[in-house]
Structures are given as C-alpha cells and as structure tokens.
Design a protein around this motif. Structure first.
Motif, PDB file in Angstrom:
ATOM      1  N   LEU A 147      56.229  34.800  51.939  1.00  8.16           N
ATOM      2  CA  LEU A 147      55.576  34.874  53.236  1.00  8.16           C
ATOM      3  C   LEU A 147      56.528  34.357  54.307  1.00  8.16           C
ATOM      4  O   LEU A 147      56.800  33.157  54.382  1.00  8.16           O
ATOM      5  CB  LEU A 147      54.288  34.053  53.240  1.00  8.16           C
ATOM      6  CG  LEU A 147      53.264  34.378  52.140  1.00  8.16           C
ATOM      7  CD1 LEU A 147      52.050  33.473  52.267  1.00  8.16           C
ATOM      8  CD2 LEU A 147      52.852  35.843  52.205  1.00  8.16           C
ATOM      9  N   ALA A 148      57.048  35.264  55.119  1.00 11.72           N
ATOM     10  CA  ALA A 148      58.023  34.894  56.138  1.00 11.72           C
ATOM     11  C   ALA A 148      57.337  34.313  57.368  1.00 11.72           C
ATOM     12  O   ALA A 148      56.162  34.573  57.634  1.00 11.72           O
ATOM     13  CB  ALA A 148      58.860  36.114  56.528  1.00 11.72           C
ATOM     14  N   GLY A 184      65.420  29.772  53.135  1.00  8.80           N
ATOM     15  CA  GLY A 184      65.324  30.511  54.388  1.00  8.80           C
ATOM     16  C   GLY A 184      63.975  30.284  55.043  1.00  8.80           C
ATOM     17  O   GLY A 184      63.249  29.335  54.729  1.00  8.80           O
ATOM     18  N   ASP A 185      63.607  31.178  55.918  1.00  6.58           N
ATOM     19  CA  ASP A 185      62.406  31.014  56.724  1.00  6.58           C
ATOM     20  C   ASP A 185      61.216  31.689  56.058  1.00  6.58           C
ATOM     21  O   ASP A 185      60.704  32.716  56.522  1.00  6.58           O
ATOM     22  CB  ASP A 185      62.642  31.597  58.124  1.00  6.58           C
ATOM     23  CG  ASP A 185      63.820  30.939  58.817  1.00  6.58           C
ATOM     24  OD1 ASP A 185      64.022  29.732  58.613  1.00  6.58           O
ATOM     25  OD2 ASP A 185      64.541  31.648  59.548  1.00  6.58           O
ATOM     26  N   LEU A 228      46.244  33.247  53.433  1.00  6.53           N
ATOM     27  CA  LEU A 228      47.334  32.282  53.314  1.00  6.53           C
ATOM     28  C   LEU A 228      48.132  32.193  54.618  1.00  6.53           C
ATOM     29  O   LEU A 228      48.549  31.096  55.016  1.00  6.53           O
ATOM     30  CB  LEU A 228      48.251  32.649  52.155  1.00  6.53           C
ATOM     31  CG  LEU A 228      47.660  32.459  50.754  1.00  6.53           C
ATOM     32  CD1 LEU A 228      48.645  32.965  49.700  1.00  6.53           C
ATOM     33  CD2 LEU A 228      47.314  31.000  50.484  1.00  6.53           C
ATOM     34  N   ARG A 229      48.345  33.300  55.278  1.00  8.65           N
ATOM     35  CA  ARG A 229      49.074  33.266  56.540  1.00  8.65           C
ATOM     36  C   ARG A 229      48.308  32.462  57.585  1.00  8.65           C
ATOM     37  O   ARG A 229      48.903  31.721  58.379  1.00  8.65           O
ATOM     38  CB  ARG A 229      49.375  34.682  57.036  1.00  8.65           C
ATOM     39  CG  ARG A 229      50.326  35.477  56.149  1.00  8.65           C
ATOM     40  CD  ARG A 229      50.908  36.685  56.873  1.00  8.65           C
ATOM     41  NE  ARG A 229      51.814  36.256  57.935  1.00  8.65           N
ATOM     42  CZ  ARG A 229      53.102  35.959  57.749  1.00  8.65           C
ATOM     43  NH1 ARG A 229      53.643  36.053  56.544  1.00  8.65           N
ATOM     44  NH2 ARG A 229      53.856  35.577  58.770  1.00  8.65           N
ATOM     45  N   LEU A 278      51.280  30.731  59.837  1.00 10.66           N
ATOM     46  CA  LEU A 278      52.597  31.365  59.796  1.00 10.66           C
ATOM     47  C   LEU A 278      52.874  32.288  60.978  1.00 10.66           C
ATOM     48  O   LEU A 278      54.012  32.713  61.165  1.00 10.66           O
ATOM     49  CB  LEU A 278      52.748  32.148  58.493  1.00 10.66           C
ATOM     50  CG  LEU A 278      52.648  31.326  57.210  1.00 10.66           C
ATOM     51  CD1 LEU A 278      52.861  32.220  55.998  1.00 10.66           C
ATOM     52  CD2 LEU A 278      53.664  30.190  57.206  1.00 10.66           C
ATOM     53  N   ASP A 279      51.872  32.629  61.755  1.00 12.12           N
ATOM     54  CA  ASP A 279      52.060  33.623  62.813  1.00 12.12           C
ATOM     55  C   ASP A 279      51.956  33.057  64.221  1.00 12.12           C
ATOM     56  O   ASP A 279      51.890  33.810  65.190  1.00 12.12           O
ATOM     57  CB  ASP A 279      51.038  34.759  62.632  1.00 12.12           C
ATOM     58  CG  ASP A 279      51.222  35.467  61.298  1.00 12.12           C
ATOM     59  OD1 ASP A 279      52.374  35.814  60.982  1.00 12.12           O
ATOM     60  OD2 ASP A 279      50.216  35.651  60.575  1.00 12.12           O
ATOM     61  N   THR A 280      51.956  31.742  64.342  1.00  6.83           N
ATOM     62  CA  THR A 280      51.851  31.097  65.650  1.00  6.83           C
ATOM     63  C   THR A 280      53.147  31.251  66.439  1.00  6.83           C
ATOM     64  O   THR A 280      54.240  31.138  65.878  1.00  6.83           O
ATOM     65  CB  THR A 280      51.529  29.601  65.476  1.00  6.83           C
ATOM     66  OG1 THR A 280      50.216  29.467  64.957  1.00  6.83           O
ATOM     67  CG2 THR A 280      51.617  28.864  66.798  1.00  6.83           C
ATOM     68  N   ASP A 281      53.022  31.500  67.725  1.00  8.69           N
ATOM     69  CA  ASP A 281      54.171  31.557  68.631  1.00  8.69           C
ATOM     70  C   ASP A 281      54.436  30.143  69.149  1.00  8.69           C
ATOM     71  O   ASP A 281      53.948  29.738  70.203  1.00  8.69           O
ATOM     72  CB  ASP A 281      53.871  32.520  69.783  1.00  8.69           C
ATOM     73  CG  ASP A 281      55.088  32.782  70.657  1.00  8.69           C
ATOM     74  OD1 ASP A 281      56.055  32.005  70.584  1.00  8.69           O
ATOM     75  OD2 ASP A 281      55.053  33.762  71.424  1.00  8.69           O
TER      76      ASP A 281
END
Length: 287
Positions: free
Chosen positions: A5-6, A56-57, A78-79, A84-87
């Motif tokens: 999960l990037a 890595g990220d 999970l994201r 994981l998707d916050t700016d």
C-alpha cells in the motif's frame, strides 16, 4: 496474500504503531516487533491482516482471507485506517500559520490520524472510553470480545476472535460486563441503529455527526471522535476532550476552557482533526 500500500511521504509509522499498540484489544489485535496484526470480519468472511513499514514509501500487508472477492474492500478499509491518502502538505501549509502548531508539525511532519477498521467497533471503543482511562476501556473491550466475539482460527498468535456483529450486540446484556446500565443501553442502541441504517458509519456521508448526536447516549465528544476516526472527517474536533485541554496547558502554561479551545480551533478549519492529532501526540511525548 501479500499486498503493498503506497503513500505520499512523509509517514510517521512509529507514531501510528504506538497509537495502535496502546489500544490493542487482547484477542483481536497484537503489536509485535513493529508489526500490527488484527482479526477482520466482513459479511460471511473472517480473516487476519498484518501490517508493517515496507521499503520505500509503502506499507506491507500480509492478508489471510478465504474470499478474494473482498480484497478491494479490505484495501480500501486499510487505506482509511492507516490514513494513506491524506494530503499532508495541504494541511501543513494551513495549520502552520498558528505559532502553536507550526513547531509541532515541523517536529513530526509525517504524523497521520489513525482511522478504524470498522465503524461499529470504533463507536463501541469511543463509548467504552467515556469517563474512564484508555487502559480500563481496552480491558472492557477485551471482555466484550471474549463474551460475544466470533471465535477465529488464525495462524497469527494472539488473534482468537473477531469483533461481534451488530445483530449479536443489539440484544446482548452488555452492562453485565461491568459498566453502568445506561452505557450498556447506549452500546446496544448503537448496534440497533446500525441494523436500522447500514450506512450509519459510512465515511464521507453527509450529516454523519447529526445522525450520531440523535442517538441515545451519544454526546458531542463521542460524535466528533467517531467522525474523525471512522467517518474520516478531518474537521472532526472534540473540543471538550481532556487531552486537548491538557495539551494547551502544557504547551502554553494556561488551561483553556472548552469554549475557548473551540473558538481558537475555528482558525484551523477545515483540518481541526489533524490539529487535534498533533496536540494529542505532543502531550504523549511530554508525559
């Protein structure tokens, strides 16, 4: 099954792991050697996930689930759970205008807001935590899991049960676990409310806080906490939270009234929830 999960860096995995470790429910969650593991339940499906910092990220995930059809739903959850998707850059630019928050953000630039695997589970955790310590609330959650949770056969040591389904909790005598009867009624009412409205805890749905406040026993603090961690409303802000008030006292030497904190937080909109996480984290480091 192995998943990657990037995310957009930076990411403070140690802070996320520390938060989860402090609240891990025996039988449902473990944190061992930098790996967070938990049991998961979806309609008709049980399994486990283990998550750790990858190279890595990215976060690495080991998923044990018998039905590949639910993998997209698991990834989405999970994201959200690991934010994981916050700016972060957008929030940093806005919140760093406050001289109180700017150095805290600079110190922990990868701080995220921990989410939740499941809305009902998170709501139960929030209600169980009303007016008692985190440790006491986690102990009660463990008793609830052992009494009403579904047994799980797992290859991950320590994971023995899946959080109970709403249908079980709606009719259970939860006060018998050792809490006030009024709190037991609130919990059962939450489970029934989810049965009545399956989208009650759906992230991003408009009017979420108002629907929660309409439920018996759900006050402003609980509704805002659920909004932040489950509904993923980055403006969710429990302004009467003792930890937030204490953090201002430690940082500035004066403990504000809840109303004063609410007024000050107006300048943090629409990211008051992230500001709250920054302040909570600063307090844990001070202690």
């Amino acid at each position: 099954m192995r998943l990657t999960l990037a995310y957009q860096p930076p990411y403070d995995w140690n802070a996320m792991l520390g938060f989860l470790a402090a609240r891990a429910v025996v039988g449902m969650e473990t944190v061992v050697d930098g790996v967070y593991s938990r049991s998961i339940g979806l309609p008709g499906v049980q399994g486990t996930v283990s998550v750790w910092a990858g190279v890595g990220d990215a976060l690495e995930v080991e998923l044990d689930c018998p039905d590949p059809a639910v993998v997209p739903e698991i990834i989405q959850r999970l994201r959200r759970m690991f934010d994981l998707d916050t700016d972060l850059a957008l929030m940093h630019r806005h919140l760093a205008n406050d001289p109180l928050l700017a150095p805290l953000i600079a110190e922990r630039p990868g701080l995220r807001v921990p989410g939740a695997w499941d809305g009902l589970e998170l709501a139960f955790r929030a209600v169980l935590g009303q007016q008692i310590t985190v440790v006491a609330a986690i102990r009660l959650a463990g008793k609830l899991l052992a009494q009403y949770g579904a047994p799980l056969r797992s290859r991950v040591p320590g994971l023995t049960h899946v959080f109970p389904e709403a249908g079980v909790l709606a009719t259970a005598d939860l006060a018998a676990l050792g809490m006030p009867k009024s709190r037991g009624r609130t919990l059962s009412g939450l489970a029934q409310a989810l049965l009545d409205d399956p989208l009650l805890f759906e992230p991003g749905r408009a009017g979420g806080v108002a629907r929660l406040l309409a439920l018996h026993g759900i006050g402003e603090w609980t509704a805002q906490y659920i909004a932040l961690r489950q509904l993923r409303d980055m403006d969710g802000f429990p302004h009467g939270d003792v930890g937030l008030l204490r953090s201002l006292e430690v940082l500035e030497g004066v403990r504000p009234a809840a109303r004063e904190l609410a007024d000050r937080a107006e300048a943090w909109r629409p990211f008051r929830g992230y500001a709250a996480q920054v302040l909570w984290t600063s307090l844990s480091r001070a202690d």
